[in-house]
Design a protein around this motif. Sequence first.
Motif, PDB file in Angstrom:
ATOM      1  N   ARG A  54      19.334  15.329   6.831  1.00  0.00           N
ATOM      2  CA  ARG A  54      19.178  16.787   6.797  1.00  0.00           C
ATOM      3  C   ARG A  54      19.956  17.395   5.645  1.00  0.00           C
ATOM      4  O   ARG A  54      19.510  18.326   5.005  1.00  0.00           O
ATOM      5  CB  ARG A  54      19.617  17.403   8.124  1.00  0.00           C
ATOM      6  CG  ARG A  54      18.590  17.230   9.202  1.00  0.00           C
ATOM      7  CD  ARG A  54      18.994  17.955  10.429  1.00  0.00           C
ATOM      8  NE  ARG A  54      20.101  17.235  11.047  1.00  0.00           N
ATOM      9  CZ  ARG A  54      20.813  17.679  12.054  1.00  0.00           C
ATOM     10  NH1 ARG A  54      20.573  18.839  12.568  1.00  0.00           N
ATOM     11  NH2 ARG A  54      21.772  16.967  12.563  1.00  0.00           N
ATOM     12  N   SER A  71      18.166  21.030   4.500  1.00  0.00           N
ATOM     13  CA  SER A  71      17.803  21.755   5.714  1.00  0.00           C
ATOM     14  C   SER A  71      18.985  21.818   6.668  1.00  0.00           C
ATOM     15  O   SER A  71      19.555  20.793   7.022  1.00  0.00           O
ATOM     16  CB  SER A  71      16.625  21.053   6.408  1.00  0.00           C
ATOM     17  OG  SER A  71      16.374  21.667   7.645  1.00  0.00           O
ATOM     18  N   SER A  72      19.363  23.028   7.076  1.00  0.00           N
ATOM     19  CA  SER A  72      20.450  23.178   8.045  1.00  0.00           C
ATOM     20  C   SER A  72      19.907  23.675   9.378  1.00  0.00           C
ATOM     21  O   SER A  72      20.671  24.012  10.269  1.00  0.00           O
ATOM     22  CB  SER A  72      21.500  24.145   7.505  1.00  0.00           C
ATOM     23  OG  SER A  72      20.927  25.427   7.340  1.00  0.00           O
ATOM     24  N   VAL A  73      18.601  23.714   9.529  1.00  0.00           N
ATOM     25  CA  VAL A  73      17.976  24.167  10.767  1.00  0.00           C
ATOM     26  C   VAL A  73      17.933  23.009  11.755  1.00  0.00           C
ATOM     27  O   VAL A  73      17.404  21.948  11.438  1.00  0.00           O
ATOM     28  CB  VAL A  73      16.534  24.678  10.489  1.00  0.00           C
ATOM     29  CG1 VAL A  73      15.861  25.096  11.777  1.00  0.00           C
ATOM     30  CG2 VAL A  73      16.557  25.813   9.487  1.00  0.00           C
ATOM     31  N   GLU A 110      18.091  21.400  19.922  1.00  0.00           N
ATOM     32  CA  GLU A 110      18.247  22.631  20.694  1.00  0.00           C
ATOM     33  C   GLU A 110      18.038  22.389  22.187  1.00  0.00           C
ATOM     34  O   GLU A 110      18.753  22.925  23.019  1.00  0.00           O
ATOM     35  CB  GLU A 110      17.274  23.704  20.187  1.00  0.00           C
ATOM     36  CG  GLU A 110      17.625  24.233  18.815  1.00  0.00           C
ATOM     37  CD  GLU A 110      19.006  24.874  18.780  1.00  0.00           C
ATOM     38  OE1 GLU A 110      19.354  25.616  19.721  1.00  0.00           O
ATOM     39  OE2 GLU A 110      19.735  24.612  17.812  1.00  0.00           O
TER      40      GLU A 110
END
Length: 59
Positions: free
Chosen positions: A14, A19-21, A27
């Motif tokens: 990542r 990308s830090s999502v 989640e």
Amino acid sequence: MLTVVPEPASGDDRRATGSSVPSLIDEIVREGARRMLVEALKAEGDAYVAAFADSPHAV
């Protein structure tokens, strides 16, 4: 901000892609862990109160 999830290591894909999502599975796992902690804390509090509810020193 305080976090229990460490930042990705330098070799993490990542970070390499920028990308830090968090992913959907991350989640879902975090939300499940939060719910389990809430339930565990409630159960522990209920058990603590129940242990002293019949005590002659209870107020």
